[in-house]
Design an enzyme around this catalytic site. Structure first.
Site, PDB file in Angstrom:
ATOM      1  CG  HIS A  56      49.418  53.091  32.721  1.00 60.59           C
ATOM      2  ND1 HIS A  56      48.477  54.044  33.072  1.00 60.59           N
ATOM      3  CD2 HIS A  56      50.522  53.381  33.486  1.00 60.59           C
ATOM      4  CE1 HIS A  56      48.974  54.854  33.980  1.00 60.59           C
ATOM      5  NE2 HIS A  56      50.207  54.464  34.263  1.00 60.59           N
ATOM      6  CG  HIS A  58      53.155  52.619  35.745  1.00 62.50           C
ATOM      7  ND1 HIS A  58      53.409  53.881  35.249  1.00 62.50           N
ATOM      8  CD2 HIS A  58      54.100  51.805  35.188  1.00 62.50           C
ATOM      9  CE1 HIS A  58      54.451  53.829  34.439  1.00 62.50           C
ATOM     10  NE2 HIS A  58      54.886  52.592  34.384  1.00 62.50           N
ATOM     11  CG  ASP A  60      50.832  55.113  40.200  1.00 62.45           C
ATOM     12  OD1 ASP A  60      51.157  54.343  39.277  1.00 62.45           O
ATOM     13  OD2 ASP A  60      50.881  56.356  40.083  1.00 62.45           O
ATOM     14  CG  HIS A  61      47.663  54.215  37.105  1.00 66.77           C
ATOM     15  ND1 HIS A  61      46.889  55.205  36.571  1.00 66.77           N
ATOM     16  CD2 HIS A  61      48.842  54.789  37.428  1.00 66.77           C
ATOM     17  CE1 HIS A  61      47.569  56.342  36.558  1.00 66.77           C
ATOM     18  NE2 HIS A  61      48.758  56.105  37.084  1.00 66.77           N
ATOM     19  CG  HIS A 114      53.290  57.043  31.327  1.00 65.02           C
ATOM     20  ND1 HIS A 114      54.210  57.837  31.982  1.00 65.02           N
ATOM     21  CD2 HIS A 114      52.656  56.325  32.299  1.00 65.02           C
ATOM     22  CE1 HIS A 114      54.133  57.611  33.282  1.00 65.02           C
ATOM     23  NE2 HIS A 114      53.203  56.693  33.509  1.00 65.02           N
ATOM     24  CG  ASP A 133      49.976  58.339  34.851  1.00 64.19           C
ATOM     25  OD1 ASP A 133      48.964  58.886  35.331  1.00 64.19           O
ATOM     26  OD2 ASP A 133      50.785  57.685  35.532  1.00 64.19           O
ATOM     27  CG  HIS A 171      49.314  61.226  38.879  1.00 62.41           C
ATOM     28  ND1 HIS A 171      49.728  60.660  40.068  1.00 62.41           N
ATOM     29  CD2 HIS A 171      49.438  60.256  37.944  1.00 62.41           C
ATOM     30  CE1 HIS A 171      50.088  59.410  39.857  1.00 62.41           C
ATOM     31  NE2 HIS A 171      49.916  59.133  38.575  1.00 62.41           N
TER      32      HIS A 171
END
Length: 243
Positions: A56, A58, A60-61, A114, A133, A171
């Site tokens: 996805h 985001h 942090d990905h 998400h 996530d 995570h």
């Protein structure tokens, strides 16, 4: 030969997954939060990164996409539903598509909730699923762009994977998820046993993922929710939980 899967810690609690096929010498990275630790780990192992797979959009990905792509020429594979939010993408994939790492095939599963276009990658023959996530050890992702009904459908779908399937989430949330799981299902002895193991592992500085579908069926209050309404109640309770 079996895939070699390496966990790379990043940021405060992210895990990046480096996946290598010894037969083809191809290597891909799932959800690189940062480029530097990935490039360093691949270099240490003598692996050439050929692809990046995003679940996805985001940051942090995807934050390492550009740096890894510039350094290696890796192809970025990303969910079609989030193309506009992943500008580094080279190939867009959706439900049922097959993505290859050497001769190892992963099936794309659309698992929105998400984020609206979130996907997972399931290597059926290798018994591995990269879920971003969506599913966590004893938890699920927050409902930022979707609904509890969508997440319930995701949980039901993932629950049908073979129980021995290894689940690679993104995570280290297991300890906090487990505290809520104990509150949600205080009489679940499997959660009590698992939390003792998790607390001990974290005290030693050890990671608690990957998990398995079997472990989640026994201890995950979101996968164990019997309806979308119950999942919604549990997600709202978890969002407010301070235990």
């Amino acid at each position: 030969m079996a895939l070699e899967i390496v966990r790379i810690p990043a940021l405060s609690d992210n895990y990046i997954w480096l996946v290598h096929d010894p037969d083809s010498a191809e290597t891909m990275v799932v959800d690189p939060a940062q480029a530097e630790p990935v490039l360093a780990e691949a270099d240490k192992r003598g692996w050439a990164i050929t692809a990046i797979w995003n679940t996805h959009w985001h940051p942090d990905h995807t934050g390492g996409n550009a740096g890894i792509k510039a350094a290696t020429g890796a192809e970025v594979i990303a969910p079609a539903g989030e193309a506009e939010r992943i500008p580094t993408a080279d190939k867009l994939v959706g439900e049922g598509d097959a993505v290859m790492l050497g001769h190892h095939a992963a099936r794309v599963m659309e698992v929105p909730a998400h984020t609206a276009g979130h996907v997972a990658y399931h290597f059926a023959e290798d018994g591995a699923a990269f879920v971003g996530d969506t599913l966590f050890a004893m938890g699920c992702g927050r409902l930022f762009e979707g609904t509890a009904a969508q997440m319930f459908a995701n949980m039901q779908r993932l629950a049908k994977l073979p129980p021995e399937t290894r689940v690679y989430c993104a995570h280290e949330y297991t300890q906090s998820n487990g505290r809520y799981a104990l509150a949600a299902e205080p009489d679940n002895a499997a959660i009590v046993r698992r939390m003792a193991e998790v607390d001990a592992a974290r005290a030693r500085g050890e990671a608690t993922v990957p998990t398995t579908i079997a472990a989640e069926l026994a201890t995950n209050p979101f996968m164990r929710a019997q309806s979308a309404e119950i999942l919604a109640e549990r997600r709202a309770a978890k969002d407010a939980f301070r235990g």
